[in-house]
Design an enzyme around this catalytic site. Structure first.
Site, PDB file in Angstrom:
ATOM      1  N   SER A 133       0.818  -1.221   0.000  1.00 51.05           N
ATOM      2  CA  SER A 133       0.000   0.000   0.000  1.00 51.05           C
ATOM      3  C   SER A 133       0.847   1.265   0.000  1.00 51.05           C
ATOM      4  O   SER A 133       1.917   1.314   0.598  1.00 51.05           O
ATOM      5  CB  SER A 133      -0.909   0.032   1.236  1.00 51.05           C
ATOM      6  N   SER A 165       2.391  -3.239   8.225  1.00 53.25           N
ATOM      7  CA  SER A 165       2.314  -3.927   9.518  1.00 53.25           C
ATOM      8  C   SER A 165       3.664  -4.535   9.868  1.00 53.25           C
ATOM      9  O   SER A 165       4.271  -5.227   9.045  1.00 53.25           O
ATOM     10  CB  SER A 165       1.272  -5.050   9.473  1.00 53.25           C
ATOM     11  N   GLU A 248      -5.652 -22.667   3.194  1.00 48.91           N
ATOM     12  CA  GLU A 248      -7.005 -22.553   3.719  1.00 48.91           C
ATOM     13  C   GLU A 248      -7.314 -21.060   3.877  1.00 48.91           C
ATOM     14  O   GLU A 248      -6.528 -20.310   4.450  1.00 48.91           O
ATOM     15  CB  GLU A 248      -7.019 -23.279   5.071  1.00 48.91           C
ATOM     16  N   THR A 372     -11.311  -3.843   1.980  1.00 49.48           N
ATOM     17  CA  THR A 372     -12.352  -3.177   2.791  1.00 49.48           C
ATOM     18  C   THR A 372     -13.709  -3.879   2.617  1.00 49.48           C
ATOM     19  O   THR A 372     -13.919  -4.663   1.684  1.00 49.48           O
ATOM     20  CB  THR A 372     -12.513  -1.697   2.367  1.00 49.48           C
ATOM     21  N   GLU A 374     -16.388  -2.547   1.598  1.00 50.78           N
ATOM     22  CA  GLU A 374     -17.003  -2.160   0.316  1.00 50.78           C
ATOM     23  C   GLU A 374     -16.466  -3.040  -0.815  1.00 50.78           C
ATOM     24  O   GLU A 374     -17.228  -3.462  -1.704  1.00 50.78           O
ATOM     25  CB  GLU A 374     -16.726  -0.676   0.002  1.00 50.78           C
TER      26      GLU A 374
HETATM   27  C1  LIG Z   1      -4.613  -2.878  10.308  1.00 49.86           C
HETATM   28  C2  LIG Z   1      -4.127  -2.708   8.898  1.00 49.86           C
HETATM   29  C3  LIG Z   1      -2.984  -3.362   8.499  1.00 49.86           C
HETATM   30  C4  LIG Z   1      -2.491  -3.192   7.204  1.00 49.86           C
HETATM   31  N1  LIG Z   1      -1.321  -3.807   6.856  1.00 49.86           N
HETATM   32  C5  LIG Z   1      -0.800  -3.597   5.621  1.00 49.86           C
HETATM   33  C6  LIG Z   1       0.458  -4.151   5.266  1.00 49.86           C
HETATM   34  O1  LIG Z   1       1.108  -4.844   6.063  1.00 49.86           O
HETATM   35  N2  LIG Z   1       0.965  -3.885   4.037  1.00 49.86           N
HETATM   36  C7  LIG Z   1       0.293  -3.143   3.118  1.00 49.86           C
HETATM   37  O2  LIG Z   1       0.801  -2.967   2.034  1.00 49.86           O
HETATM   38  N3  LIG Z   1      -0.920  -2.592   3.427  1.00 49.86           N
HETATM   39  C8  LIG Z   1      -1.468  -2.803   4.660  1.00 49.86           C
HETATM   40  N4  LIG Z   1      -2.678  -2.229   4.991  1.00 49.86           N
HETATM   41  C9  LIG Z   1      -3.344  -1.360   4.032  1.00 49.86           C
HETATM   42  C10 LIG Z   1      -4.628  -1.929   3.485  1.00 49.86           C
HETATM   43  O3  LIG Z   1      -4.363  -2.941   2.548  1.00 49.86           O
HETATM   44  C11 LIG Z   1      -5.402  -0.755   2.884  1.00 49.86           C
HETATM   45  O4  LIG Z   1      -5.724   0.115   3.934  1.00 49.86           O
HETATM   46  C12 LIG Z   1      -6.674  -1.214   2.192  1.00 49.86           C
HETATM   47  O5  LIG Z   1      -6.377  -1.942   1.039  1.00 49.86           O
HETATM   48  C13 LIG Z   1      -7.555  -0.010   1.817  1.00 49.86           C
HETATM   49  O6  LIG Z   1      -6.812   0.908   1.091  1.00 49.86           O
HETATM   50  P1  LIG Z   1      -6.806   2.467   1.515  1.00 49.86           P
HETATM   51  O7  LIG Z   1      -6.543   2.546   2.992  1.00 49.86           O
HETATM   52  O8  LIG Z   1      -5.867   3.156   0.608  1.00 49.86           O
HETATM   53  O9  LIG Z   1      -8.260   2.966   1.278  1.00 49.86           O
HETATM   54  P2  LIG Z   1      -8.921   3.317  -0.134  1.00 49.86           P
HETATM   55  O10 LIG Z   1      -8.687   2.209  -1.093  1.00 49.86           O
HETATM   56  O11 LIG Z   1      -8.480   4.682  -0.525  1.00 49.86           O
HETATM   57  O12 LIG Z   1     -10.431   3.327   0.252  1.00 49.86           O
HETATM   58  C14 LIG Z   1     -11.071   4.472   0.875  1.00 49.86           C
HETATM   59  C15 LIG Z   1     -12.549   4.173   0.964  1.00 49.86           C
HETATM   60  O13 LIG Z   1     -13.076   4.042  -0.370  1.00 49.86           O
HETATM   61  C16 LIG Z   1     -13.712   2.792  -0.522  1.00 49.86           C
HETATM   62  N5  LIG Z   1     -13.472   2.249  -1.854  1.00 49.86           N
HETATM   63  C17 LIG Z   1     -12.291   2.179  -2.515  1.00 49.86           C
HETATM   64  N6  LIG Z   1     -12.450   1.583  -3.710  1.00 49.86           N
HETATM   65  C18 LIG Z   1     -13.760   1.261  -3.807  1.00 49.86           C
HETATM   66  C19 LIG Z   1     -14.541   0.608  -4.795  1.00 49.86           C
HETATM   67  N7  LIG Z   1     -14.003   0.170  -5.931  1.00 49.86           N
HETATM   68  N8  LIG Z   1     -15.869   0.426  -4.549  1.00 49.86           N
HETATM   69  C20 LIG Z   1     -16.433   0.872  -3.392  1.00 49.86           C
HETATM   70  N9  LIG Z   1     -15.740   1.520  -2.409  1.00 49.86           N
HETATM   71  C21 LIG Z   1     -14.411   1.694  -2.617  1.00 49.86           C
HETATM   72  C22 LIG Z   1     -13.086   1.891   0.506  1.00 49.86           C
HETATM   73  O14 LIG Z   1     -13.934   0.808   0.848  1.00 49.86           O
HETATM   74  C23 LIG Z   1     -12.869   2.838   1.667  1.00 49.86           C
HETATM   75  O15 LIG Z   1     -14.044   2.986   2.411  1.00 49.86           O
HETATM   76  C24 LIG Z   1      -3.193  -2.383   6.285  1.00 49.86           C
HETATM   77  C25 LIG Z   1      -4.363  -1.733   6.682  1.00 49.86           C
HETATM   78  C26 LIG Z   1      -4.825  -1.885   7.972  1.00 49.86           C
HETATM   79  C27 LIG Z   1      -6.070  -1.161   8.377  1.00 49.86           C
END
Ligand SMILES: Cc1cc2nc3c(=O)[nH]c(=O)nc-3n(C[C@H](O)[C@H](O)[C@H](O)COP(=O)(O)OP(=O)(O)OC[C@H]3O[C@@H](n4cnc5c(N)ncnc54)[C@H](O)[C@@H]3O)c2cc1C
Length: 390
Positions: A133, A165, A248, A372, A374
């Protein structure tokens, strides 16, 4: 109805339970955090790694891997009960090295890479973090912008990752970076393995709302990585990224951990009747949560049984992830209602009844991490229900 597995799987369940009873208390700080404790420093981190070493000694750490790579070669049902028991106990049994770095190396790594990295993963020696990310690339991961440019026998990496993480504890990073900025976005990404001590890497902890240090933002400034740490084909990284062999993927962890919490809350309510007396709504809530952990467990069993029959779960796994993470938030919320003002007390308070304040705060991220809610609903709507996109 009681759901039982084949006798050999149930016997294995007993073996796992006995192991946990004998070894987890010894792991001290590792206990009770569920999955892997990314937050600990010092004692807790060492306890987590120590427990993983014990798993490695039994060939359980890489339970799902083929035996020729030092894995346990376990069936899906064995993996299921293993994950269920470990998660119920809050044992730190998961690692990203096992989940996707090793499997990717088995499929796409060179012989030299396999020999160098795989035994250290199965042995529980190295801790890996995942560098996917970025501030502008989460759900739309293929939008990632961190750049890797070839320079002689090396690549030079510049950019930023976020939400990494365990990045502050990791020995190695599993990174996706853009090697061809002119190609369509899915086609210009390459996978790298990075020694996290390489000059130019800056790890800045992000303290989460529960006041824990779990994830990080990581900056890369002219980080020089040998080309022999590229995994798979250059510019084919997107297709190498999400590999996890035949693991799994039922999502049982959320339901086993949830069951443990609900049982704990019910026991607490029985031992302190004043928490539930003249509060019919809290009894209803606890009843709902107890139903939900059972419903969720069957969603997870369904995914695992599909895999055991050679099918590839898709929207079914999304349903389990969606229900499990949202259920986790409802359980945390019910705990707060049950505890009242005492629910606000943080770990270690002398007046704390049970450590629910941090669970409540931690549960928030469950519906964001690993796809997420969504995104999961989108998968269920399109692939499960056949609805049109958009
Ligand atoms: C506890 C935790 C640990 C994590 N660990 C790691 C890690 O180790 N390595 C790593 O690389 N990442 C990690 N992440 C990141 C995680 O993969 C991202 O937070 C996640 O993929 C969402 O991306 P974003 O935060 O950029 O939100 P965005 O993708 O910007 O989303 C923002 C909002 O828009 C909505 N949204 C986005 N696209 C769509 C769509 N197509 N349709 C409908 N709604 C949509 C989302 O549901 C959300 O509500 C971690 C996140 C958390 C919370």
């Amino acid at each position: 109805m009681r759901y039982t597995f084949e006798p050999d799987v149930e016997a294995f369940r007993s073996e796992v339970r006995d192991f946990i009873a004998a070894e987890l208390p010894a792991a001290g700080g590792a206990r009770g955090r569920g999955a892997v404790n990314f937050e600990g420093h010092g004692e807790e981190y060492s306890a987590t790694m120590g427990f993983q070493k014990k798993l490695a000694q039994r060939d359980w750490l890489a339970m799902a891997w083929p035996k020729e790579y030092g894995g346990g070669g376990a069936s899906h049902m064995r993996q299921l009960v293993y994950n269920e028991e470990m998660s119920y106990a809050g044992a730190p049994h998961y690692s990203m090295g096992i989940a996707w770095v090793g499997p990717s190396l088995m499929l796409y790594g060179t012989d030299e890479q396999k020999q160098r990295f795989i035994p250290r993963i199965t042995g529980g020696d190295d801790w890996w973090c995942t560098l996917y990310s970025e501030p502008g690339a989460g759900s739309d991961l293929a939008a990632l912008q961190s750049r890797a440019v070839k320079d002689g026998d090396d690549y030079i990496i510049n950019g930023q990752k976020i939400w990494t993480s365990g990045g502050h504890l990791a020995d190695w990073g599993w990174m996706a970076a853009r090697t061809d900025p002119d190609a369509p976005k899915h086609k210009g990404i390459t996978m790298f393995m990075l020694d996290m001590k390489t000059p130019g890497i800056t790890v800045r902890p992000l303290i989460n709302m529960a006041n824990r240090e779990g994830f990080n933002e990581i900056f890369f400034e002219d980080v020089r990585v040998p080309a022999n740490q590229v995994v798979g084909e250059v510019n084919r990284g997107w297709y190498h990224m999400a590999v996890a062999l035949d693991f799994e993927r039922s999502g049982i962890q959320a339901f086993a951990g949830g069951r443990r919490t609900v049982e704990g809350l019910v026991a607490l309510a029985k031992s302190k009747p004043e928490l539930v007396e003249r509060r019919p709504s809290i009894r209803m809530e606890l009843a709902d949560r107890a139903v939900e952990v059972n419903v969720g467990t069957f969603l997870a069993y369904r995914v695992a049984t599909m895999q055991a029959r050679g099918m590839v779960p898709n929207h079914e796994a999304s349903a389990s992830k969606l229900f499990g993470s949202e259920m986790g938030q409802r359980i945390a919320s019910t705990a707060m209602h049950l505890l009242g003002t005492a629910g606000q007390l943080r770990d270690g308070s002398p007046h704390e009844i049970t450590d629910q304040a941090s669970s409540y705060l931690q549960a928030v991220s469950g519906t964001i991490a690993a796809g997420t809610s969504e995104i999961q609903r989108g998968i269920i709507a399109t692939r499960g229900l056949g609805l049109p996109r958009g």
